[in-house]
Design an enzyme around this catalytic site. Structure first.
Site, short mmCIF file in Angstrom:
data_model
loop_
_atom_site.label_atom_id
_atom_site.label_comp_id
_atom_site.label_asym_id
_atom_site.label_seq_id
_atom_site.Cartn_x
_atom_site.Cartn_y
_atom_site.Cartn_z
N SER A 141 0.79 -0.82 0.49
CA SER A 141 -0.23 -0.02 -0.29
C SER A 141 0.44 1.26 -0.13
CB SER A 141 -0.58 0.08 0.97
OG SER A 141 -1.91 1.17 1.26
N CYS A 142 -0.07 2.26 -0.72
CA CYS A 142 1.15 3.58 -0.42
C CYS A 142 1.17 4.02 0.86
CB CYS A 142 -0.25 4.69 -1.53
SG CYS A 142 0.15 6.69 -0.80
#
Length: 253
Positions: A141-142
């Site tokens: 994930s970012c």
């Protein structure tokens, strides 16, 4: 900051991923004519977005994504994957000359967002800038790790943002998590992915926070931080979604 003609777009109803990205890119092109936009919106259905330069075909499990019936899109901006569901996404499109360099504009926008979220009771701060070279982007994930200038609460990332520049204008958009569901990204990754070090407004204020309340706080803060002629814009529909509706763009290596 030089006053600008600002248009505020608030969209609580949500759009599909390819519509959202096509519209953000349209605002970027329009900002090259000297206009500025603040757009606050949702995604419907929930959507997994990939960063512009991610090798999505090898990094993510397309069969698992299809099995879960997840909508997908590739952003015009960089960074890693984001699951867009229980969140508010913001987009700022404006002339580069007014906001300065990429880092300057990044910090300016996050300071505005910090002011808005503090009004809602969120104890947010800007993450410190790390020393040394940035790590090579990997799966996950970012929200796996905050980078310098991003908004954190209790050391966990609350807002993830990315920016692209085109001609004389820039687009920065990002996710303000109302609830935290970013571990979904690791579930559909082919590579070993670090767990998301994310938090949400619901966690940091110990209760649910409505999209409408966050949108109102951000709009009020933006008017205070950024002088100019503000108007509430009507819904914009972009009929040509271009590459954002093309699976070859979404799934390119």
């Amino acid at each position: 900051m030089t006053p600008l003609p600002w248009t505020l777009l608030v969209e609580p109803e949500g759009r599909a991923g390819n519509q959202n990205m096509a519209l953000d890119h349209f605002l970027l092109r329009t900002a090259q004519e000297g206009a500025a936009f603040l757009r606050l919106y949702r995604w419907s259905p929930g959507c997994l977005s990939f960063g512009r330069n991610e090798p999505a075909r090898t990094r993510y499990d397309r069969e698992a994504i299809a099995r879960l019936r997840l909508d997908t899109v590739r952003r015009p901006t960089g960074g890693r994957a984001v699951w867009h569901d229980a969140e508010l996404t913001y987009a700022v499109a404006a002339p580069c000359s007014v906001f300065g360099s990429l880092r300057e504009s990044h910090i300016t926008i996050h300071r505005m967002l910090a002011g808005a979220l503090r009004r809602l009771g969120a104890p947010v701060e800007l993450a410190a800038r790390a020393s040394g070279p940035a790590p090579k982007p990997s799966a996950g994930s970012c929200f796996a790790n905050p980078v310098g200038g991003e908004l954190v609460a209790g050391g966990c990332k609350l807002v993830g943002s990315a920016q692209v520049r085109e001609g004389s204008a820039f687009l920065q958009h990002g996710s303000v998590l109302l609830e935290n569901g970013q571990d979904l990204v690791a579930r559909v990754s082919n590579e070993a992915a670090r767990p998301a070090r994310a938090t949400s407004l619901a966690e940091v204020v110990a209760g649910p926070v409505a999209f409408e309340d966050v949108a109102a706080a951000i709009a009020d803060a933006a008017r205070c931080f950024w002088p100019g002629r503000w108007r509430l814009g009507e819904r914009i529909d972009v009929t040509d979604r271009g590459r954002y509706a093309d699976p070859a763009w979404t799934w390119r290596s």
